[in-house]
Design an enzyme around this catalytic site. Structure first.
Site, PDB file in Angstrom:
ATOM      1  N   HIS A  36      17.375  71.340  19.969  1.00  0.00           N
ATOM      2  CA  HIS A  36      16.622  70.207  19.416  1.00  0.00           C
ATOM      3  C   HIS A  36      16.110  70.514  18.007  1.00  0.00           C
ATOM      4  O   HIS A  36      16.253  69.689  17.099  1.00  0.00           O
ATOM      5  CB  HIS A  36      15.474  69.855  20.361  1.00  0.00           C
ATOM      6  CG  HIS A  36      14.404  68.997  19.744  1.00  0.00           C
ATOM      7  ND1 HIS A  36      14.642  67.698  19.336  1.00  0.00           N
ATOM      8  CD2 HIS A  36      13.096  69.255  19.446  1.00  0.00           C
ATOM      9  CE1 HIS A  36      13.512  67.194  18.832  1.00  0.00           C
ATOM     10  NE2 HIS A  36      12.565  68.114  18.877  1.00  0.00           N
ATOM     11  N   HIS A  62       9.203  73.248  13.982  1.00  0.00           N
ATOM     12  CA  HIS A  62       8.216  72.189  14.213  1.00  0.00           C
ATOM     13  C   HIS A  62       7.573  72.196  15.598  1.00  0.00           C
ATOM     14  O   HIS A  62       6.474  71.678  15.760  1.00  0.00           O
ATOM     15  CB  HIS A  62       8.792  70.791  13.871  1.00  0.00           C
ATOM     16  CG  HIS A  62       9.636  70.179  14.945  1.00  0.00           C
ATOM     17  ND1 HIS A  62      10.990  70.383  15.034  1.00  0.00           N
ATOM     18  CD2 HIS A  62       9.323  69.350  15.982  1.00  0.00           C
ATOM     19  CE1 HIS A  62      11.458  69.697  16.064  1.00  0.00           C
ATOM     20  NE2 HIS A  62      10.462  69.074  16.664  1.00  0.00           N
ATOM     21  N   ASP A  63       8.232  72.783  16.600  1.00  0.00           N
ATOM     22  CA  ASP A  63       7.643  72.812  17.948  1.00  0.00           C
ATOM     23  C   ASP A  63       7.206  74.217  18.361  1.00  0.00           C
ATOM     24  O   ASP A  63       6.791  74.416  19.501  1.00  0.00           O
ATOM     25  CB  ASP A  63       8.657  72.280  18.981  1.00  0.00           C
ATOM     26  CG  ASP A  63       8.755  70.755  18.994  1.00  0.00           C
ATOM     27  OD1 ASP A  63       7.722  70.092  18.724  1.00  0.00           O
ATOM     28  OD2 ASP A  63       9.853  70.229  19.258  1.00  0.00           O
ATOM     29  N   GLU A  66       3.356  74.421  19.068  1.00  0.00           N
ATOM     30  CA  GLU A  66       3.019  73.527  20.186  1.00  0.00           C
ATOM     31  C   GLU A  66       3.531  74.077  21.526  1.00  0.00           C
ATOM     32  O   GLU A  66       2.860  73.952  22.540  1.00  0.00           O
ATOM     33  CB  GLU A  66       3.669  72.159  19.911  1.00  0.00           C
ATOM     34  CG  GLU A  66       2.910  70.989  20.490  1.00  0.00           C
ATOM     35  CD  GLU A  66       3.494  69.674  19.966  1.00  0.00           C
ATOM     36  OE1 GLU A  66       3.229  69.338  18.797  1.00  0.00           O
ATOM     37  OE2 GLU A  66       4.214  69.012  20.720  1.00  0.00           O
ATOM     38  N   ASP A  67       4.698  74.690  21.510  1.00  0.00           N
ATOM     39  CA  ASP A  67       5.375  75.001  22.778  1.00  0.00           C
ATOM     40  C   ASP A  67       5.614  76.481  23.069  1.00  0.00           C
ATOM     41  O   ASP A  67       6.238  76.799  24.086  1.00  0.00           O
ATOM     42  CB  ASP A  67       6.730  74.271  22.824  1.00  0.00           C
ATOM     43  CG  ASP A  67       6.571  72.761  22.834  1.00  0.00           C
ATOM     44  OD1 ASP A  67       5.522  72.280  23.301  1.00  0.00           O
ATOM     45  OD2 ASP A  67       7.472  72.053  22.366  1.00  0.00           O
ATOM     46  N   ASP A 123      12.501  64.074  14.014  1.00  0.00           N
ATOM     47  CA  ASP A 123      12.155  64.476  15.380  1.00  0.00           C
ATOM     48  C   ASP A 123      12.301  63.280  16.328  1.00  0.00           C
ATOM     49  O   ASP A 123      12.939  63.372  17.390  1.00  0.00           O
ATOM     50  CB  ASP A 123      10.704  64.998  15.368  1.00  0.00           C
ATOM     51  CG  ASP A 123      10.260  65.581  16.693  1.00  0.00           C
ATOM     52  OD1 ASP A 123      11.103  66.104  17.448  1.00  0.00           O
ATOM     53  OD2 ASP A 123       9.042  65.540  16.968  1.00  0.00           O
TER      54      ASP A 123
HETATM   55  P1  NDP Z   1       6.385  63.297  26.965  1.00  0.00           P
HETATM   56  O1  NDP Z   1       5.616  63.858  25.844  1.00  0.00           O
HETATM   57  O2  NDP Z   1       6.038  63.695  28.358  1.00  0.00           O
HETATM   58  O3  NDP Z   1       7.910  63.559  26.826  1.00  0.00           O
HETATM   59  C1  NDP Z   1       8.576  63.237  25.660  1.00  0.00           C
HETATM   60  C2  NDP Z   1       8.666  64.450  24.786  1.00  0.00           C
HETATM   61  O4  NDP Z   1       9.408  65.449  25.465  1.00  0.00           O
HETATM   62  C3  NDP Z   1       9.411  64.144  23.534  1.00  0.00           C
HETATM   63  O5  NDP Z   1       8.542  63.654  22.560  1.00  0.00           O
HETATM   64  C4  NDP Z   1      10.020  65.484  23.195  1.00  0.00           C
HETATM   65  O6  NDP Z   1       9.005  66.184  22.470  1.00  0.00           O
HETATM   66  C5  NDP Z   1      10.195  66.172  24.543  1.00  0.00           C
HETATM   67  N1  NDP Z   1      11.575  66.201  25.095  1.00  0.00           N
HETATM   68  C6  NDP Z   1      12.107  67.220  25.791  1.00  0.00           C
HETATM   69  N2  NDP Z   1      13.336  66.944  26.177  1.00  0.00           N
HETATM   70  C7  NDP Z   1      13.628  65.707  25.730  1.00  0.00           C
HETATM   71  C8  NDP Z   1      14.777  64.900  25.805  1.00  0.00           C
HETATM   72  N3  NDP Z   1      15.883  65.304  26.457  1.00  0.00           N
HETATM   73  N4  NDP Z   1      14.758  63.678  25.245  1.00  0.00           N
HETATM   74  C9  NDP Z   1      13.647  63.259  24.606  1.00  0.00           C
HETATM   75  N5  NDP Z   1      12.511  63.991  24.491  1.00  0.00           N
HETATM   76  C10 NDP Z   1      12.502  65.217  25.044  1.00  0.00           C
HETATM   77  O7  NDP Z   1       6.305  61.720  26.746  1.00  0.00           O
HETATM   78  P2  NDP Z   1       5.578  60.630  27.627  1.00  0.00           P
HETATM   79  O8  NDP Z   1       6.622  59.973  28.449  1.00  0.00           O
HETATM   80  O9  NDP Z   1       4.412  61.200  28.316  1.00  0.00           O
HETATM   81  O10 NDP Z   1       5.046  59.613  26.531  1.00  0.00           O
HETATM   82  C11 NDP Z   1       5.839  58.638  25.959  1.00  0.00           C
HETATM   83  C12 NDP Z   1       5.229  57.274  26.186  1.00  0.00           C
HETATM   84  O11 NDP Z   1       5.448  56.872  27.522  1.00  0.00           O
HETATM   85  C13 NDP Z   1       3.741  57.240  25.953  1.00  0.00           C
HETATM   86  O12 NDP Z   1       3.384  56.024  25.344  1.00  0.00           O
HETATM   87  C14 NDP Z   1       3.175  57.308  27.354  1.00  0.00           C
HETATM   88  O13 NDP Z   1       1.906  56.713  27.430  1.00  0.00           O
HETATM   89  C15 NDP Z   1       4.198  56.533  28.117  1.00  0.00           C
HETATM   90  N6  NDP Z   1       4.246  56.817  29.536  1.00  0.00           N
HETATM   91  C16 NDP Z   1       3.974  58.039  30.043  1.00  0.00           C
HETATM   92  C17 NDP Z   1       3.999  58.282  31.392  1.00  0.00           C
HETATM   93  C18 NDP Z   1       3.674  59.624  31.893  1.00  0.00           C
HETATM   94  O14 NDP Z   1       3.711  59.829  33.086  1.00  0.00           O
HETATM   95  N7  NDP Z   1       3.382  60.561  31.024  1.00  0.00           N
HETATM   96  C19 NDP Z   1       4.340  57.227  32.341  1.00  0.00           C
HETATM   97  C20 NDP Z   1       4.639  56.006  31.704  1.00  0.00           C
HETATM   98  C21 NDP Z   1       4.569  55.835  30.373  1.00  0.00           C
HETATM   99  P3  NDP Z   1       9.312  67.310  21.344  1.00  0.00           P
HETATM  100  O15 NDP Z   1      10.108  66.748  20.259  1.00  0.00           O
HETATM  101  O16 NDP Z   1       7.922  67.745  20.967  1.00  0.00           O
HETATM  102  O17 NDP Z   1      10.040  68.348  22.099  1.00  0.00           O
HETATM  103 ZN    ZN Z   2      10.475  67.992  18.521  1.00  0.00          ZN
END
Ligand code: NDP
Ligand code: ZN
Length: 179
Positions: A36, A62-63, A66-67, A123
């Site tokens: 990623h 960038h991550d 955070e991670d 991102d």
């Molecule tokens: P998360 O932060 O839990 O997950 C998304 C993040 O995961 C991405 O921003 C990315 O962050 C990382 N990631 C890792 N693998 C993947 C992949 N294969 N594809 C895409 N992203 C990936 O997001 P949420 O779902 O919690 O939040 C998104 C929206 O959905 C919010 O508005 C939230 O309120 C809503 N929502 C959340 C729910 C929940 O249970 N949390 C339920 C319903 C809605 P990075 O780039 O930092 O790696």
């Molecule tokens: Zn990222």
């Protein structure tokens, strides 16, 4: 002369690959996490034509704060204050509740520096490209849809930064019926 990656850039790649070595993305194939951050930097170099090396390095990193156990002090010592400050701008505060972090991404997007906005756009583009073809493990369709809706709110506050990236993001939002 053909440009070559700098030693600094190569060290940055090696550092990110090491720090993220045990992490996987949330897609069903459990892609190595480092793919990623390489994608994000490549989007900036190839699709947005960014030549600013600190931006390309910060994209790789960038991550990492955070991670992983990496700290901003580590990044500053290894890669300098400019790269470290860019990573700081794109790093969520993990001490906050998740809902608050999501809200702050929307609220703070417009205040970000133009160079950090580039990283945020790339991102989101990589995450959304992944979500177009994969539903992360354990996610419902509704959650995937809400991620597109949330990401658009962030992107809307990052606009006026890079035409190519914004056009590509808009194409995705259009496909999802959000534009
Ligand atoms: P998360 O932060 O839990 O997950 C998304 C993040 O995961 C991405 O921003 C990315 O962050 C990382 N990631 C890792 N693998 C993947 C992949 N294969 N594809 C895409 N992203 C990936 O997001 P949420 O779902 O919690 O939040 C998104 C929206 O959905 C919010 O508005 C939230 O309120 C809503 N929502 C959340 C729910 C929940 O249970 N949390 C339920 C319903 C809605 P990075 O780039 O930092 O790696
Ligand atoms: Zn990222």
């Amino acid at each position: 002369m053909t440009p070559r990656p700098s030693s600094r850039f190569m060290e940055c790649l090696q550092y990110a690959a090491h720090k993220h070595r045990d992490q996987r993305r949330k897609d069903p194939a459990q892609t190595p996490y480092v793919n990623h951050v390489i994608n994000v930097s490549t989007i900036l170099a190839v699709e947005a034509c960014i030549e600013d090396e600190a931006v390309l390095m910060a994209a790789i990193l960038h991550d990492v704060v955070e991670d992983t156990d990496a700290t901003f002090a580590d990044l500053e010592a290894l890669f300098g204050a400019d790269v470290c400050d860019l990573v700081r701008e794109v790093t969520d505060d993990k001490s906050l509740e998740k809902q608050e972090r999501k809200r702050l991404q929307i609220a703070n997007a417009a205040k970000t520096s133009p160079r950090a906005k580039l990283i945020k756009l790339a991102d989101k583009l990589d995450n959304l490209r992944d979500l177009l073809v994969n539903t992360p493990q354990g996610w419902t369709e509704e959650r995937r849809e809400l991620y597109f809706v949330w990401a658009k709110q962030v992107v809307d506050n990052l606009r006026g930064t890079n035409t190519n990236l914004e056009l590509k993001l808009d194409e995705i939002f259009r496909q999802r019926g959000l534009l």
